[in-house]
Structure formats: structure tokens, C-alpha cells
Motif scaffolding. Structure first.
Motif, PDB file in Angstrom:
ATOM      1  N   GLY B  65      17.029 -19.666  -0.167  1.00 49.75           N
ATOM      2  CA  GLY B  65      17.715 -18.957  -1.239  1.00 49.75           C
ATOM      3  C   GLY B  65      19.141 -19.441  -1.363  1.00 49.75           C
ATOM      4  N   MET B  66      19.837 -18.911  -2.347  1.00 49.48           N
ATOM      5  CA  MET B  66      21.203 -19.361  -2.591  1.00 49.48           C
ATOM      6  C   MET B  66      22.062 -18.175  -3.012  1.00 49.48           C
ATOM      7  N   ILE B  67      23.311 -18.211  -2.571  1.00 49.54           N
ATOM      8  CA  ILE B  67      24.273 -17.219  -3.046  1.00 49.54           C
ATOM      9  C   ILE B  67      25.325 -17.945  -3.863  1.00 49.54           C
ATOM     10  N   ALA B  86      27.013 -33.228  -9.948  1.00 47.41           N
ATOM     11  CA  ALA B  86      26.395 -33.604  -8.675  1.00 47.41           C
ATOM     12  C   ALA B  86      24.886 -33.502  -8.774  1.00 47.41           C
ATOM     13  N   CYS B  87      24.416 -32.395  -9.323  1.00 45.77           N
ATOM     14  CA  CYS B  87      22.974 -32.198  -9.425  1.00 45.77           C
ATOM     15  C   CYS B  87      22.364 -33.239 -10.348  1.00 45.77           C
ATOM     16  N   HIS B  88      22.927 -33.348 -11.541  1.00 52.63           N
ATOM     17  CA  HIS B  88      22.270 -34.175 -12.548  1.00 52.63           C
ATOM     18  C   HIS B  88      22.301 -35.657 -12.175  1.00 52.63           C
ATOM     19  N   TYR B  90      22.447 -36.800  -8.995  1.00 58.21           N
ATOM     20  CA  TYR B  90      21.572 -36.999  -7.832  1.00 58.21           C
ATOM     21  C   TYR B  90      20.104 -36.973  -8.250  1.00 58.21           C
ATOM     22  N   ASN B  91      19.755 -36.055  -9.120  1.00 62.89           N
ATOM     23  CA  ASN B  91      18.339 -35.860  -9.454  1.00 62.89           C
ATOM     24  C   ASN B  91      17.874 -36.646 -10.677  1.00 62.89           C
ATOM     25  N   ASN B  92      18.700 -37.565 -11.168  1.00 65.22           N
ATOM     26  CA  ASN B  92      18.327 -38.362 -12.336  1.00 65.22           C
ATOM     27  C   ASN B  92      17.955 -37.501 -13.537  1.00 65.22           C
ATOM     28  N   LYS B 104      18.216 -29.661 -18.610  1.00 64.74           N
ATOM     29  CA  LYS B 104      19.253 -29.203 -17.682  1.00 64.74           C
ATOM     30  C   LYS B 104      18.601 -28.511 -16.494  1.00 64.74           C
ATOM     31  N   TRP B 105      19.161 -28.771 -15.332  1.00 63.49           N
ATOM     32  CA  TRP B 105      18.662 -28.133 -14.113  1.00 63.49           C
ATOM     33  C   TRP B 105      19.605 -27.032 -13.669  1.00 63.49           C
ATOM     34  N   ILE B 106      20.893 -27.288 -13.881  1.00 59.95           N
ATOM     35  CA  ILE B 106      21.900 -26.282 -13.549  1.00 59.95           C
ATOM     36  C   ILE B 106      22.991 -26.438 -14.591  1.00 59.95           C
ATOM     37  N   TRP B 107      23.507 -25.335 -15.079  1.00 62.17           N
ATOM     38  CA  TRP B 107      24.572 -25.441 -16.075  1.00 62.17           C
ATOM     39  C   TRP B 107      25.404 -24.163 -16.065  1.00 62.17           C
ATOM     40  N   VAL B 134      23.867 -21.213 -13.768  1.00 64.12           N
ATOM     41  CA  VAL B 134      22.491 -20.718 -13.691  1.00 64.12           C
ATOM     42  C   VAL B 134      21.589 -21.887 -13.318  1.00 64.12           C
ATOM     43  N   LEU B 135      20.589 -21.575 -12.531  1.00 62.86           N
ATOM     44  CA  LEU B 135      19.601 -22.581 -12.131  1.00 62.86           C
ATOM     45  C   LEU B 135      18.306 -21.840 -11.867  1.00 62.86           C
ATOM     46  N   CYS B 136      17.255 -22.556 -11.571  1.00 59.60           N
ATOM     47  CA  CYS B 136      15.979 -21.903 -11.277  1.00 59.60           C
ATOM     48  C   CYS B 136      16.181 -20.924 -10.128  1.00 59.60           C
ATOM     49  N   LYS B 211      12.683 -28.969 -13.743  1.00 59.72           N
ATOM     50  CA  LYS B 211      13.696 -27.940 -13.453  1.00 59.72           C
ATOM     51  C   LYS B 211      14.247 -28.185 -12.055  1.00 59.72           C
ATOM     52  N   CYS B 212      15.248 -27.408 -11.666  1.00 62.02           N
ATOM     53  CA  CYS B 212      15.828 -27.488 -10.323  1.00 62.02           C
ATOM     54  C   CYS B 212      14.735 -27.299  -9.271  1.00 62.02           C
ATOM     55  N   ASN B 213      14.774 -28.131  -8.242  1.00 65.72           N
ATOM     56  CA  ASN B 213      13.782 -27.969  -7.172  1.00 65.72           C
ATOM     57  C   ASN B 213      14.460 -27.733  -5.824  1.00 65.72           C
ATOM     58  N   PHE B 214      15.651 -27.160  -5.864  1.00 64.67           N
ATOM     59  CA  PHE B 214      16.438 -26.933  -4.640  1.00 64.67           C
ATOM     60  C   PHE B 214      16.585 -28.232  -3.850  1.00 64.67           C
ATOM     61  N   CYS B 215      16.591 -29.346  -4.538  1.00 67.74           N
ATOM     62  CA  CYS B 215      16.723 -30.659  -3.894  1.00 67.74           C
ATOM     63  C   CYS B 215      15.741 -30.774  -2.734  1.00 67.74           C
ATOM     64  N   VAL B 216      14.497 -30.594  -3.044  1.00 65.24           N
ATOM     65  CA  VAL B 216      13.483 -30.458  -2.002  1.00 65.24           C
ATOM     66  C   VAL B 216      13.508 -31.625  -1.016  1.00 65.24           C
ATOM     67  N   LEU B 224      21.958 -30.394   2.784  1.00 64.01           N
ATOM     68  CA  LEU B 224      22.133 -29.326   1.805  1.00 64.01           C
ATOM     69  C   LEU B 224      21.843 -29.862   0.406  1.00 64.01           C
ATOM     70  N   PRO B 225      21.459 -28.990  -0.516  1.00 67.16           N
ATOM     71  CA  PRO B 225      21.278 -29.446  -1.900  1.00 67.16           C
ATOM     72  C   PRO B 225      22.565 -30.076  -2.438  1.00 67.16           C
ATOM     73  N   ALA B 226      22.399 -30.975  -3.386  1.00 70.35           N
ATOM     74  CA  ALA B 226      23.549 -31.736  -3.890  1.00 70.35           C
ATOM     75  C   ALA B 226      24.638 -30.835  -4.463  1.00 70.35           C
ATOM     76  N   CYS B 227      24.236 -29.789  -5.185  1.00 68.07           N
ATOM     77  CA  CYS B 227      25.254 -28.931  -5.800  1.00 68.07           C
ATOM     78  C   CYS B 227      26.032 -28.169  -4.735  1.00 68.07           C
ATOM     79  N   VAL B 228      25.336 -27.733  -3.687  1.00 66.08           N
ATOM     80  CA  VAL B 228      25.992 -26.994  -2.609  1.00 66.08           C
ATOM     81  C   VAL B 228      26.997 -27.910  -1.907  1.00 66.08           C
TER      82      VAL B 228
HETATM   83  S1  SF4 Z   1      19.620 -27.187  -5.691  1.00 71.60           S
HETATM   84 FE1  SF4 Z   1      19.506 -29.362  -6.144  1.00 71.60          FE
HETATM   85  S2  SF4 Z   1      18.206 -29.419  -7.929  1.00 71.60           S
HETATM   86 FE2  SF4 Z   1      18.863 -27.325  -7.767  1.00 71.60          FE
HETATM   87  S3  SF4 Z   1      20.671 -27.197  -9.032  1.00 71.60           S
HETATM   88 FE3  SF4 Z   1      21.388 -27.656  -6.957  1.00 71.60          FE
HETATM   89  S4  SF4 Z   1      21.496 -29.881  -6.931  1.00 71.60           S
HETATM   90 FE4  SF4 Z   1      20.285 -29.343  -8.683  1.00 71.60          FE
END
Ligand code: SF4
Ligand code: SF4
Ligand code: SF4
Lengths: 390, 275
Positions: B65-67, B86-88, B90-92, B104-107, B134-136, B211-216, B224-228
Motif C-alpha cells: 500500500g501507499m500513503i 519519474a513514473c512516466h 521509468y514505466n515508458n 496516465k499512470w499517476i497525475w 492520484v494513481l491506481c 495503469k500504475c502497477n506499483f512498479c511491480v 521502492l517504486p519510482a515515484c516513491v
Molecule cells: S508506483 Fe510505480 S507505476 Fe505506480 S505511480 Fe508510482 S512509479 Fe508509477
């Protein structure tokens, strides 16, 4: 029996050529969509289903509507529907083929369509929808064909076919029930998330489907010397009237629940569809004229069908009445219901949907294909009728 | 009926059903209901649902999860852009200009959009101006997974809702089903809109949803995920295992009042917001 479709007068061939033209245009348009992608449609991130899925939804209803003939004829032994039942079954076949084509046109990866079978997912209503649609299609082909063949040979239909005919009745209800469940089980889409979606779908189907059958019967009377019988038509019209009223009554209840409870989520889509929705100073109302046309045509149709003078006196008025009801419910379900449900988006934004020309060509082409198939099927059915009479 | 009584009834009912194994079930359910309430101060309905969710207390199973701490985004207005970038990259995620075809995955969006259920006329200035990511939500009961006719969207054992882009048929049922609007469809061929291709990550093809996949791929190898990661020390985003009572994310959840997007729908999001 197919040879009957190969003999026809000039009008027959001209009609087929006319439809063929639209089919050819649609083939080109589809190839374009196939190679460029769904970006050349009006669908967007917010309104992710457009004309294709809304036509699909409406046509499932048209297919299910045929049961309003099958049920009285086979269960209640209502003999007057004897000649016209086959029209309902063949209409169901062509409507279902259109449904399947609309689904294929909508897929982003059409070549992977079989994945629905390869990875069956009983939790998905789309999976069940596929099963009942195919089931109903096969049942109608089987029953229609066997009954017609027996009629041609002037023998009673074999006993075993009755099992499939009776089976087709719950199937007809199930196709539209499951199609409604695609929508009414989605959390967060307030306009769809109501149990009345299912009965509303059935009611509108049992009006629109039979209305199209009456129109077809009236046309066949003029062009193919096929008389469905006054009593049969009159009974169908009664069914149409009640079903049409039920549909609009259910819609009225939606208005009540939305506006009396005053819950914004329950009102937004209805406001958008019928009055236009204001958001950050802009008013979004591109579906409003269609929705009021729906209401107006419903009352016109109702008046024409209920007034004995127009209903029984004159085929033209009767046909216009049925066409009004059919068009009204097409606007209601084939446009408003699906497109309206996406407004507002889950992030409270409003995106309006405008189909592109390419998308409209494909849509028209699929309808034309349906009518092409329907024409051929009716030609065969009526050919057999005339042969038996002769 | 108060929450305790509801939970008791639920437990009692399920125990009866469970028969001999009842005691164990009671133990688990009681533990998990306490947990769910601690985990977010969520409403009664949600706590009630969490009761039935065995994963929550199963120590061997993770639930990521994420806070999101909105205060950090107020303090540093550039942060939003950083995490999105960072997200976009990293995740192409392609940068498609036409909003209709956007991916968009996160915006960043406004409070009134993300939390429209909590919006009212007399909001404070900070909330009025607040931009938040916001993200998934990686819902524990994800409607997108439920409706997918091919299982192309599925929930991993660690709670991450992921996709198989090679199985997706592009029916977009999941987009209609996601009550948060978190899914994008590749209406257009994405390749031309990816400026710097990250060779280590696949890109998607036209005609599928993403969609966002928590940088699986990163969390599987302990990153850690790229955005974190892009938030650095600011702790604007904190990622971790919700099932581990000692994790940082659980500690923050215990110490702060957090809110969820649209909790009344029972999807049990795994992304929490500190306002
Ligand atoms: S967890 Fe990964 S995929 Fe999801 S928004 Fe953050 S960087 Fe993007
Ligand atoms: S937020 Fe939407 S896409 Fe993400 S898991 Fe929940 S329902 Fe699925
Ligand atoms: S678009 Fe793909 S992921 Fe979404 S429901 Fe359809 S097959 Fe599943």
C-alpha cells in the motif's frame, strides 16, 4: 433452401446492392480503424465506450424482442402468430450477428477475441454475455431452420425441436438480463447502478423488437405478398404499447428517485441527458435534443398505436407508429443510456462524446450487414411459404 | 446498530457456518476487524467488509500500500511534477498530446476531483488550492479485476493489481468498472510518444489498457517504486506492506488520520491520504 435467396425481382437486387454499398464503405472504414487504431473514433479516456457498444446494447434488445412472438405461440398456443413467429426468429439471428460484429469492431485487439474462451472468467458478466448470446444465436438458427424445413415438407416439426424452442425462451430473457448486468453491477456509475436497469432493458426490448417485426411484416405485405394476418399484428401492437409504457414508466421512476432524494450522483446523468449539466461555467448538453426526441417520438408512437383509427385503419399510420416507438427507444438505449452513463467521469470531469465519420460509417455498415442477412433470411422464409401455398 | 454489534453478528454467523473450525475463524476475524479500523479510521461498512478478508491477517501474505502526505505537496509545489515524470519515464508511459487518447499512470489533480464526495462549499483555502496525486488504488476488492473477461487484469498475491498486456483484448470493460478513473487505453500507437525509451521495461502496444502497477518489477527485487524514490527524504509518498504491523506505513497509519478515495464503494483501496 438457399436457392430461394438467389431468385428475386429487380427491387430485391437493388435493395441488396444498396445495402452492399454501405457494407463496402464500412469495410474500408474498418480496415482504416484496424490499421490506425481506435484513435480515429470519438471515444476517449473518459467516455470509453461509444456508438459500437451502445448499438450492441440496443440490438441485444431487438434480438430478445422476438420472444414476444415465440412465447405466446408455443406456450399459450396462440395460433395467430403461426405465420409471423419465423420473422421474429430470423430477426433475432440477424440482430445477434450485428451484436457480435459491434463487439468485434469495439475491441482494441480483435485478433485476441478468443481469449474470452481460452481464459474463461466466470466472474465477468461479459463472459456470460458471450455464452448466452452465442447460445441464443445457435438456438434460433436451429429452431428457425428445422421449423421452416418441416413446413416446406408439409410435416409437423419433429418432437425434439420443441425442447430447443422452449429453451430459447429463457435464453431470450437471459441475453438482455446479462447485457443489463454489464452495466448495473459497476460501482461508482450511478446512472447504471440500479436494479431497474434490467426490467427497463427488457421492457424497451419487448417494445422495440416487436415494433421492428410489425414494420417488416407491413413491408413484406406490400413487396412480397406475405400477409401476417390482422389478428397477429393487432396483438403485437398491444404488446408493444404495454412494453413501451413500462419502459417510460421505469424511466420516470429514475427521475423520481434522483430528484426527490436529491443525491447529486443520482441526478447528474439525468440532468446531463435531459437538461444539460453545468460544470465550471460550461453547459454540457450534446445529448439533450436526442433525449427530448425520444420522449416526443414515444408519445407520437403511443398516440398512433392506441388510436383505433390510425392503428387499424391504415397500414401507413400503423407503420409510422411502430417506427416512432422503435426510433424513440433507439435514442433512449442505443444512445443515451450508454453514453450518458460516462458523464460525469469518476474524477468529476465532463467529456462529451462525438462519433467520428469513420465510426459512423462502420456503424451504418454493420446495420446494413444485419439488414442484408435479414433480407436473405426473409426471402427464404417467404419463398417457402409461397411454395407451400402453391 | 453499532459497529461492535454488527461485527459480532457477522462473526457469530460465520462461526456457525464454519462449524468445527469456528474458533480459529473468530480469532482471525476479530484480529482483522481491529486491524482494518486501525488502518485507516474507515467507516463501519468498510470495517465490516475487511472482516471477511482473510488476507489481512495472514502473516505470510503481503499487501502493498501507499500513503500520500498532502502536506509535503503543499510545502514543495514542484514535487508533483517530479513524481509524475519519474513514473512516466521509468514505466515508458507515452506522452500523447491529444487529451482524448491520453495515457496516465499517476497525475496531479485537485481535491474536488479526487475527493468529490468530501467536497463542500465552505472549504479552507489550502484544500481549495490543493493539488494531489492520484494513481491506481490497488483495491483489495478491485472491480476492474472482477469484470475482466480474460483475466488480463488480476490481483497478485501481494495485493498489487497488475495486467497482462499480451492477453488484454481491449474491451475496456475495466475502464467502465474502475470507480476512480485510473485506467488508460492505448487508442493510438504509443511508440512515437515515448521520448526516452527505458530499455529495461516493456512498452505497451496499441489497443490495450494500462495503469500504475506499483512498479511491480522494482518491488519484486526490493526497490521502492519510482515515484516513491523520486520524493527522496520528503516522505511525501511512503510505500510498504499493510499486513506487517511493524512496517513504516502501518506506523504512519496508526499515528495519522488518513482518508481514502470513495470508501463507500467497498473496494478497499490500498492508497491512503494524509490531509
Ligand atoms: S508506483 Fe510505480 S507505476 Fe505506480 S505511480 Fe508510482 S512509479 Fe508509477
Ligand atoms: S483503482 Fe481502479 S484500476 Fe486500480 S485496482 Fe481499483 S478498480 Fe482497479
Ligand atoms: S480491456 Fe483488457 S484488461 Fe480491461 S477488461 Fe478488457 S481484457 Fe480485461
Amino acid at each position: 433452401m438457399f436457392e430461394k435467396a438467389l431468385k428475386g425481382n429487380n427491387y430485391y437486387w437493388m435493395w441488396l446492392a444498396f445495402l452492399g454499398f454501405f457494407i463496402a464503405v464500412a469495410v474500408v472504414a474498418y480496415l482504416r480503424q484496424y490499421f490506425v487504431g481506435l484513435t480515429i473514433t470519438g471515444m476517449s479516456r473518459d467516455v470509453s465506450w461509444g456508438l459500437y457498444i451502445s448499438q450492441f446494447t440496443f440490438l441485444v434488445g431487438v434480438a430478445a424482442g422476438g420472444v414476444m412472438l415465440v412465447l405466446p405461440y408455443y406456450i399459450h398456443n396462440f395460433k395467430a402468430f403461426g405465420r409471423i413467429t419465423i420473422l421474429g426468429e430470423f430477426l433475432a439471428i440477424s440482430a445477434l450477428i450485428m451484436c457480435l460484429m459491434f463487439i468485434m469492431a469495439d475491441l482494441g485487439q480483435p485478433l485476441r477475441g478468443l481469449n474470452v474462451v481460452l481464459f474463461p472468467s466466470p466472474g465477468s458478466m461479459l463472459f456470460w454475455d458471450m455464452i448466452v448470446l452465442w447460445g441464443y444465436l445457435i438456438l434460433n438458427i436451429l429452431c428457425g431452420w428445422v421449423v421452416l424445413t418441416s413446413e416446406r415438407n408439409q410435416i409437423a416439426p419433429p418432437k425434439w425441436i420443441y425442447f430447443f424452442i422452449y429453451l430459447s425462451i429463457p435464453f431470450a430473457f437471459s441475453i438482455h438480463t446479462v447485457t443489463a448486468m454489464l452495466y448495473c453491477g459497476l460501482p461508482g456509475r450511478h446512472f447504471w447502478l440500479t436494479a431497474i436497469t434490467v426490467p427497463r432493458f427488457l421492457a424497451s426490448a419487448f417494445a422495440a423488437g416487436p415494433a421492428l417485426i410489425v414494420i417488416m411484416a407491413l413491408i413484406l405485405k406490400r413487396v412480397a405478398n406475405f400477409d401476417a394476418g390482422k389478428e397477429a399484428i393487432d396483438k403485437i401492437v398491444t404488446i408493444i404499447i404495454y412494453a413501451a409504457i413500462a419502459n417510460v414508466f421505469f424511466l420516470a421512476m429514475e427521475f423520481f428517485v434522483g430528484f426527490y432524494s436529491n443525491i447529486p450522483g443520482h441526478m447528474h446523468t439525468i440532468e446531463y441527458l435531459f437538461f444539460g449539466l453545468e460544470h465550471h461555467g460550461n453547459v454540457y448538453n450534446n445529448l439533450v435534443p436526442f433525449m427530448w426526441a425520444f420522449i416526443a417520438l414515444f408519445f407520437v408512437g403511443l398516440a398512433l398505436l392506441s388510436n383505433p383509427g390510425t392503428r387499424r385503419g391504415n397500414d401507413l399510420w400503423l407503420g409510422l407508429g411502430c417506427a416512432s416507438i422503435f426510433t424513440a427507444f433507439w435514442l433512449d438505449k442505443g444512445l443515451g443510456f450508454v453514453l450518458g452513463g460516462f458523464v460525469p467521469s469518476p474524477l468529476e470531469e465532463i467529456t462529451e462524446y462525438y462519433p467520428t465519420l469513420n465510426e459512423i460509417f462502420i456503424t451504418i455498415g454493420i446495420w446494413a450487414t444485419g439488414f442484408f442477412i435479414l433480407t436473405i433470411l426473409y426471402k427464404i422464409a417467404i419463398g417457402v411459404e409461397h411454395e407451400v401455398e402453391a | 446498530m453499532d459497529i461492535k454489534r454488527r461485527n459480532f453478528l457477522k462473526v457469530a454467523g460465520i462461526t456457525t457456518l464454519a462449524g468445527l473450525g469456528g474458533t480459529a475463524v473468530v480469532g482471525r476475524l476479530v484480529a482483522s476487524s481491529g486491524l482494518a479500523q486501525a488502518a485507516g479510521g474507515q467507516g463501519a461498512a468498510q470495517a465490516g467488509q475487511a472482516n471477511l478478508n482473510g488476507n489481512q491477517t495472514n502473516p505470510g501474505v503481503k499487501r502493498y500500500g501507499m500513503i500520500i502526505n498532502l502536506k509535503s505537496f503543499r510545502d514543495d509545489p514542484t514535487l508533483g511534477e517530479k513524481i509524475v515524470e519519474a513514473c512516466h519515464s521509468y514505466n515508458n508511459v507515452p506522452d500523447v498530446p491529444n487529451p482524448k487518447d491520453e495515457i496516465k499512470w499517476i497525475w496531479m489533480t485537485r481535491y474536488e476531483n479526487a475527493f468529490h464526495e468530501n467536497y463542500h462549499l465552505y472549504r479552507d483555502e489550502a484544500t481549495e488550492k490543493q493539488e494531489l496525486p492520484v494513481l491506481c488504488n490497488h483495491c483489495d476488492k478491485p472491480p476492474c479485476v472482477r469484470v475482466c473477461p480474460t483475466k488480463a487484469t488480476f490481483r497478485n498475491r501481494d495485493g498489487v493489481v497488475v495486467m497482462d498486456y499480451h492477453r488484454c483484448i481491449g474491451c475496456r470493460f475495466c475502464m467502465a468498472a474502475c470507480p476512480y478513473g485510473m485506467r488508460s487505453f492505448n487508442y493510438i500507437e504509443p511508440a512515437p510518444y515515448i521520448s526516452n525509451l527505458n530499455q529495461n521495461k516493456p512498452r505497451r502496444m496499441r489497443g490495450v489498457v494500462e495503469k500504475c502497477n506499483f512498479c511491480v518489477g522494482r518491488i519484486e527485487v526490493g526497490q521502492l517504486p519510482a515515484c516513491v524514490e523520486a520524493c527522496g527524504e520528503s516522505k511525501a509518498l511512503v510505500f510498504g506492506d499493510l499486513n506487517d504491523p511493524d512496517s513504516e506505513i502501518r506506523k504512519l497509519l496508526r499515528e495519522n488520520h488518513t482518508i481514502l478515495r470513495n470508501p463507500s464503494l467497498g473496494t478497499l483501496p490500498s492508497v491512503f491520504y494524509i490531509v
